[in-house]
Design an enzyme around this catalytic site. Structure first.
Site, short mmCIF file in Angstrom:
data_model
loop_
_atom_site.label_atom_id
_atom_site.label_comp_id
_atom_site.label_asym_id
_atom_site.label_seq_id
_atom_site.Cartn_x
_atom_site.Cartn_y
_atom_site.Cartn_z
N HIS A 179 0.33 16.35 -43.52
CA HIS A 179 0.66 17.22 -42.42
C HIS A 179 -0.56 17.45 -41.54
O HIS A 179 -0.33 17.97 -40.45
CB HIS A 179 0.97 18.69 -42.98
CG HIS A 179 1.90 18.61 -44.30
ND1 HIS A 179 1.68 18.40 -45.32
CD2 HIS A 179 3.36 18.57 -44.12
CE1 HIS A 179 2.81 18.44 -46.11
NE2 HIS A 179 3.72 18.40 -45.30
N GLU A 222 1.32 21.74 -40.55
CA GLU A 222 0.90 20.88 -39.45
C GLU A 222 0.29 21.58 -38.29
O GLU A 222 -0.54 21.19 -37.57
CB GLU A 222 2.08 20.03 -38.98
CG GLU A 222 1.86 19.01 -37.91
CD GLU A 222 3.06 18.22 -37.13
OE1 GLU A 222 3.81 17.92 -38.04
OE2 GLU A 222 3.08 18.24 -36.03
N HIS A 230 2.91 26.84 -40.32
CA HIS A 230 3.19 25.62 -41.00
C HIS A 230 2.06 24.71 -41.04
O HIS A 230 1.08 24.80 -40.17
CB HIS A 230 4.18 24.73 -40.05
CG HIS A 230 4.71 23.47 -40.57
ND1 HIS A 230 4.17 22.40 -40.60
CD2 HIS A 230 5.81 23.20 -41.47
CE1 HIS A 230 4.72 21.47 -41.24
NE2 HIS A 230 5.88 22.07 -41.77
N CYS A 280 10.24 9.15 -44.82
CA CYS A 280 9.58 8.51 -43.52
C CYS A 280 8.69 7.48 -43.84
O CYS A 280 8.07 7.68 -44.99
CB CYS A 280 9.63 9.40 -42.46
SG CYS A 280 8.13 10.58 -43.01
N HIS A 304 6.34 18.07 -48.51
CA HIS A 304 6.95 19.46 -48.91
C HIS A 304 8.26 19.18 -49.57
O HIS A 304 9.36 19.17 -49.30
CB HIS A 304 7.32 20.00 -47.56
CG HIS A 304 6.11 20.89 -46.92
ND1 HIS A 304 5.85 21.32 -45.62
CD2 HIS A 304 5.08 21.23 -47.38
CE1 HIS A 304 5.03 21.91 -45.40
NE2 HIS A 304 4.08 22.06 -46.24
S1 SF4 Z 1 5.22 13.26 -38.47
FE1 SF4 Z 1 5.93 13.54 -40.51
S2 SF4 Z 1 8.14 13.41 -40.52
FE2 SF4 Z 1 7.43 12.34 -38.89
S3 SF4 Z 1 6.81 10.12 -39.80
FE3 SF4 Z 1 5.02 11.52 -39.91
S4 SF4 Z 1 5.25 12.38 -41.96
FE4 SF4 Z 1 7.06 11.69 -41.55
#
Ligand code: SF4
Length: 319
Positions: free
Chosen positions: A74, A126, A124, A12, A41
């Site tokens: 994250h 995040e 996690h 992403c 990850h």
């Molecule tokens: S929140 Fe996480 S999965 Fe979504 S765009 Fe950002 S890095 Fe990528």
């Protein structure tokens, strides 16, 4: 046997940005550059950046004083920035802008006196970063949970981890809304998670087996596997061809393949080559055009002239 390949899949914009920041940091400062937590990850991506001169650590206090450290995509709690200041570290913040937006929402609702509920997974990275921003209750939809008795008049805001299952999160939010019908609900599940889960549903509907390529500790990879299993299709999460069990393919004519936001395309290609299908068909809505540019403060840091960690690390804007 034919392979049906989910589109979109893989990296992403947030992961692209984070990996770029580590590479640029190594170019700018030279090795070693420390990375707090796995930059994304995926052990193969971590190994790639480490081969260039990055050193991954779990805690900021493991970074030698005066060094350069990249904070992972994250997101990180304010206490990590505080430790970095105390250790005179140069912090390059690779937090995904979509995670920063959740942090900013949390701080805004807190300033407004609202009670905050975060739907997310205990432990996690995040969630550790988001819960550190201000006081909030965590609802992990995989476990039994309850909320404090706040009374009816209290205003509640619901935030979510960006990489959760859309289906499971909706169920958790529905339960929260029963307790607090006027709760403000933010949909923080990001575009990459949403698009990959939609493509995985399509994939599961037309195949007999789904292979998700990625790491076991990747939240969004695990959600893709769950999406396929919820559709009644066997699914496996594997890091590459070395984890492919040939017995899974016996009697199968249509294999679906997808990958999470932390998986580079070369890992997907390696699995397809190992399967050696007759045909490869693409499934899903198509390409994404999302990119994140390196924030100006960080460009200054990586480019001409170092800004030390005592400067504001985490701009309080809705980027
Ligand atoms: S929140 Fe996480 S999965 Fe979504 S765009 Fe950002 S890095 Fe990528």
């Amino acid at each position: 046997m034919d392979v049906y390949l989910a589109n979109p899949r893989g990296f992403c914009a947030g992961v692209d940005l984070a990996v770029d920041i580590v590479e640029l940091a190594i170019q700018r400062y030279g090795a070693p550059v420390y990375v707090k937590h796995q930059i994304v990850h995926n052990p193969k991506v971590v190994a790639d950046v480490e081969s260039m001169g990055a050193i991954t650590v779990e805690n900021v206090d493991e970074v030698p004083e005066g060094s350069v450290v990249v904070f992972s995509a994250h997101g990180s709690p304010p206490s990590d920035y505080q430790i970095a200041r105390e250790r005179d570290l140069t912090v390059l913040d690779a937090t995904c802008p979509l995670v920063t937006r959740v942090h900013n929402e949390a701080k805004k609702y807190s300033r407004e006196g609202k009670k905050i509920v975060l739907v997310g997974h205990v432990g996690h990275q995040e969630v550790i970063g988001t819960t550190g921003q201000t006081e909030m209750e965590l609802v992990d939809e995989r476990r039994e949970w309850s909320l404090p008795d706040w009374g009816e008049d209290v205003e509640v805001a619901v935030l979510t981890q960006t990489t959760l299952s859309i289906r499971d999160t909706a169920a958790a939010v529905e339960k929260i809304k029963k307790l607090h019908p006027n709760a403000i609900v933010r949909n923080d599940i990001c575009y990459a998670t949403t698009n990959r889960q939609a493509a995985a549903i399509e994939l599961a509907e037309m195949t007999e087996l789904v292979l998700v390529i990625g790491a076991q500790n990747s939240s969004n990879c695990n959600q893709l596997k769950a999406v396929a299993i919820n559709k009644g299709v066997p699914a496996h999460l594997i890091i590459g061809p070395e984890e492919l069990d040939r017995s899974w393919l016996k009697g199968i004519t249509k294999v679906g393949i997808t990958s999470g936001a932390s998986t580079p395309e070369k890992q997907v290609r390696a699995v397809i080559e190992a399967i050696a299908p007759e045909n490869v068909y693409r499934v899903g809505a198509g390409e994404e055009n999302m990119t994140f540019t390196i924030p100006r403060g960080l460009r200054d840091l990586i480019g001409d002239g170092a800004r030390r960690s005592k400067d504001e690390p985490n701009p309080d804007d809705d980027s």
